[in-house]
Design a protein around this motif. Structure first.
Motif, mmCIF file in Angstrom:
data_model
loop_
_atom_site.group_PDB
_atom_site.id
_atom_site.type_symbol
_atom_site.label_atom_id
_atom_site.label_comp_id
_atom_site.label_asym_id
_atom_site.label_seq_id
_atom_site.Cartn_x
_atom_site.Cartn_y
_atom_site.Cartn_z
ATOM 1 N N THR A 263 0.364 -1.247 -0.083
ATOM 2 C CA THR A 263 -0.468 -0.142 0.323
ATOM 3 C C THR A 263 0.862 1.037 0.414
ATOM 4 N N PRO A 264 0.478 2.231 -0.704
ATOM 5 C CA PRO A 264 1.565 3.176 -0.996
ATOM 6 C C PRO A 264 1.397 3.977 0.333
ATOM 7 N N GLU A 265 2.828 4.368 0.759
ATOM 8 C CA GLU A 265 2.564 5.253 2.048
ATOM 9 C C GLU A 265 1.535 6.172 2.490
ATOM 10 N N TRP A 266 1.189 7.432 1.349
ATOM 11 C CA TRP A 266 0.475 8.352 1.874
ATOM 12 C C TRP A 266 -1.130 7.637 2.097
ATOM 13 N N GLU A 267 -2.126 6.648 1.577
ATOM 14 C CA GLU A 267 -2.190 5.581 1.356
ATOM 15 C C GLU A 267 -2.560 5.473 3.294
ATOM 16 N N LYS A 268 -0.969 4.619 3.893
ATOM 17 C CA LYS A 268 -1.103 4.306 4.517
ATOM 18 C C LYS A 268 -1.721 5.296 5.979
ATOM 19 N N ARG A 269 -0.607 5.805 5.145
ATOM 20 C CA ARG A 269 -1.048 7.398 6.681
ATOM 21 C C ARG A 269 -2.192 7.975 6.916
ATOM 22 N N GLU A 270 -2.895 8.243 5.578
ATOM 23 C CA GLU A 270 -4.496 8.590 5.857
ATOM 24 C C GLU A 270 -4.944 8.079 6.606
ATOM 25 N N LYS A 271 -4.806 6.492 6.209
ATOM 26 C CA LYS A 271 -6.007 6.048 7.115
ATOM 27 C C LYS A 271 -5.472 5.880 8.510
ATOM 28 N N LEU A 272 -4.249 5.956 9.262
ATOM 29 C CA LEU A 272 -4.184 5.538 10.277
ATOM 30 C C LEU A 272 -4.583 6.895 11.217
ATOM 31 N N LEU A 273 -3.993 8.568 10.384
ATOM 32 C CA LEU A 273 -4.443 9.232 11.126
ATOM 33 C C LEU A 273 -6.158 9.079 11.081
ATOM 34 N N ASP A 274 -6.852 8.856 10.603
ATOM 35 C CA ASP A 274 -8.434 9.174 10.180
ATOM 36 C C ASP A 274 -9.222 7.499 10.978
ATOM 37 N N CYS A 275 -8.445 6.784 10.955
ATOM 38 C CA CYS A 275 -8.934 5.733 11.696
ATOM 39 C C CYS A 275 -9.108 5.495 13.400
ATOM 40 N N ASP A 276 -10.285 5.018 13.739
ATOM 41 C CA ASP A 276 -10.483 5.173 15.001
ATOM 42 C C ASP A 276 -9.276 4.771 15.989
ATOM 43 N N TRP A 277 -8.781 3.017 15.629
ATOM 44 C CA TRP A 277 -7.729 2.665 16.083
ATOM 45 C C TRP A 277 -7.192 1.171 15.434
ATOM 46 N N ALA A 278 -5.952 1.065 15.264
ATOM 47 C CA ALA A 278 -5.367 0.233 14.219
ATOM 48 C C ALA A 278 -4.489 -0.851 14.915
ATOM 49 N N VAL A 279 -4.470 -1.936 14.461
ATOM 50 C CA VAL A 279 -3.578 -2.461 14.934
ATOM 51 C C VAL A 279 -2.790 -3.908 14.069
ATOM 52 N N THR A 280 -1.432 -4.581 14.760
ATOM 53 C CA THR A 280 -1.287 -4.743 13.553
ATOM 54 C C THR A 280 -0.569 -5.658 14.321
ATOM 55 N N CYS A 281 0.084 -7.405 13.835
ATOM 56 C CA CYS A 281 0.115 -8.538 14.460
ATOM 57 C C CYS A 281 1.879 -8.793 13.909
ATOM 58 N N THR A 282 2.598 -7.678 14.213
ATOM 59 C CA THR A 282 4.190 -8.499 13.735
ATOM 60 C C THR A 282 4.549 -7.243 14.680
#
Length: 413
Positions: A162-181
Motif C-alpha cells: 500500500t502506498p505510504e500516503w494511503e497508509k498514513r492517511e488511513k491510520l490518522l483517520d481511523c478510530d484505532w489500528a492494530v497489527t500482528c507483528t
C-alpha cells in the motif's frame, strides 16, 4: 454486545482456508457477546470450509465483487446514498484518492462502499476491517457515509504494497489500528506515531498438545522410513517454494525424504513443472488447500516444517506466518528463512533454525543437518511449542480487541 451495537467486519473474502486467524477471531468475539455482521468483498472459492467457520453464526453480506456484475444493485445504492448529508464529504475524500490512484480498483472500492452503506444503514455502530488495503478503503468510505467510527487490523501484504500516503492517511483517520507483528508495527508507527498497537494473533490454547509430541527418530537414512518434510502456504513468489525445490535437488542420494505441500495458489503448476524437471516429482505430495484440522494432523505426523519465505520483487512479504505458529504449537521443528518477522517466534538454535532467504545451498545444508539429528529437532520443537504457550496465547489478542470494541475483556470465552 452491551452498549456497543453491531460491528461490521470487512474482509476480502469469507470464508477462506488461508485466513484461519480471522475465523478464530470472529468466533471468539461472538462467544464474548459481540454482535457481528461479516462484510465480504468476494464470494468464497475454496473447495472446503474450516470447522470453525461453521460455528460462526454472524450473517454475511456479500458485496458486488465487480460492479458490472450487479449494476442495478450499485445504482440503487448510489441513488439512495447520494441524498445523504455526508455523501458530498465522503465523495471528496474518494476523489482525492482517485486522483492519486487512477485504477479500476479505486472505483470498485467506492461502489462497494456505497452498497455497504445503503444496505447496512442503521444496522452497525462501527466498521472494523481486516487488511489495510482494499478492505480498509471500503470500510473508510462507508464509515464516512454512515457517520460511524472505523478501525483496522493490518497484516503483511497490505502493509508493504500500500502506498505510504494511503497508509498514513488511513491510520490518522481511523478510530484505532492494530497489527500482528513488531516488524510491521515499527514501520506503521514511523508513518503515524502513536496510532497503532501490536496485537499478535496467537494460537488457541485448545489446540496445544497436552505434553511433548513424540515422533519417530527418522533421519532419512533408510528408504523405508523417509524423512517427512512439510510446508503449508500458498504457491506465490514470497513463499520461496521454488528455492526449496532447488534445495531438495541438492540433497545427496543417501538421504531419503518426502515433501508434502499443503496450499493452493497461482504458481502451483509452475512448481510442479519445476519438480518434474529436477527429477523430484515422485517424492512430492501436492495436497492443495486443506482444512485447519488437516494441517494440524499433518504437523503432528511430520519431522520438519520448512518455510523458505523471501521478499518478492514487488515488495510483497510475510509478517509472521500463522502456519509457523501452528507448526510450532504441535512441537514440530521449524526451518525458515530469516526474513520479516520470523525472528519474533524462531530464535536460531533455540526455538527453530534460520537460514538466509533465496539461498538453496544453505537451505539444503540445514535440511541435511536437521535430518541427521532427531534430538536437535525434538529440542527445537519443544522449545518453540513452549514459546507459543507463553507468548502467543490467542486469548490475549481477543482481550485487546474486546477493550477496543468497548466490550469487557472478562466476557471472552
Amino acid at each position: 454486545m452491551s452498549g456497543g451495537g453491531t460491528v461490521g467486519v470487512v474482509v476480502k473474502g469469507y470464508p477462506r482456508l488461508s485466513e484461519t486467524f480471522i475465523a478464530r477471531e470472529l468466533l471468539s468475539l461472538e462467544e464474548a457477546g459481540v454482535d457481528l455482521v461479516i462484510v465480504s468483498l468476494r464470494h468464497p472459492t475454496d473447495p472446503e470450509v474450516h470447522a470453525i467457520n461453521r460455528r460462526i453464526t454472524a450473517p454475511v453480506l456479500y458485496l458486488p465483487e465487480y460492479l458490472y456484475h450487479e449494476p442495478s444493485r450499485v445504482a440503487r445504492a448510489w441513488r439512495s446514498v447520494r441524498r445523504w448529508p455526508r455523501y458530498r464529504a465522503a465523495r471528496r475524500h474518494w476523489l482525492a484518492d482517485l486522483r492519486r490512484d487512477r485504477t479500476p480498483n479505486r472505483v470498485r472500492r467506492w461502489g462497494q462502499a456505497l452498497v455497504l452503506a445503503e444496505e447496512l444503514e442503521g444496522r452497525v455502530s462501527r466498521l472494523y476491517a481486516h487488511f489495510l488495503h482494499t478492505p480498509a478503503s471500503v470500510a473508510r468510505y462507508a464509515a464516512m457515509l454512515l457517520g460511524v467510527p472505523w478501525s483496522v487490523s493490518a497484516h503483511a501484504k497490505d502493509i508493504w504494497l500500500t502506498p505510504e500516503w494511503e497508509k498514513r492517511e488511513k491510520l490518522l483517520d481511523c478510530d484505532w489500528a492494530v497489527t500482528c507483528t513488531a516488524y510491521g508495527h515499527t514501520h506503521l508507527e514511523s508513518l503515524a506515531p502513536g496510532r497503532v498497537a501490536l496485537c499478535y494473533h496467537g494460537i488457541d490454547p485448545d489446540v496445544l498438545p497436552a505434553g511433548p509430541v513424540l515422533r519417530p527418530a527418522r533421519t532419512g537414512g533408510e528408504a523405508g522410513a523417509p524423512l517427512q518434510l512439510l510446508s503449508v502456504g500458498r504457491a506465490v513468489p514470497k513463499k520461496g517454494f521454488d528455492r526449496l525445490l532447488d534445495a531438495l535437488a541438492l540433497l545427496p542420494d543417501t538421504v531419503h525424504w518426502r515433501w508434502t505441500h499443503i496450499g493452493g495458489g497461482p504458481d502451483r503448476e509452475r512448481l510442479e513443472r519445476q519438480a518434474t524437471a529436477l527429477g523430484l516429482a515422485s517424492r512430492i505430495d501436492w495436497q492443495g488447500p486443506r482444512t485447519h484440522d488437516h494441517v494440524f494432523a499433518a504437523c503432528r505426523g511430520a519431522d520438519l516444517f520448512v518455510l523458505p519465505s523471501r521478499i518478492a520483487e514487488d515488495g510483497d512479504r510475510d509478517g509472521l506466518p500463522n502456519v509457523l505458529l501452528e507448526a510450532a504449537s504441535q512441537g514440530l521443528c521449524c526451518l525458515a528463512s530469516d526474513v520479516a518477522a520470523v525472528r519474533e517466534l524462531l530464535s536460531h538454535g533455540e526455538t527453530g533454525w534460520l537460514v538466509p532467504p533465496d539461498d538453496p545451498g544453505r537451505l539444503a545444508a540445514a535440511i541435511l543437518q536437521l535430518a541427521g539429528d532427531p534430538a536437535l529437532r525434538r529440542r527445537l520443537g519443544d522449545a518453540a511449542c513452549e514459546r507459543v504457550r507463553s507468548e502467543f496465547d490467542h486469548t490475549g489478542a481477543v482481550a485487546t480487541l474486546l477493550r477496543r470494541l468497548g466490550a469487557p475483556a472478562r466476557e471472552a470465552a
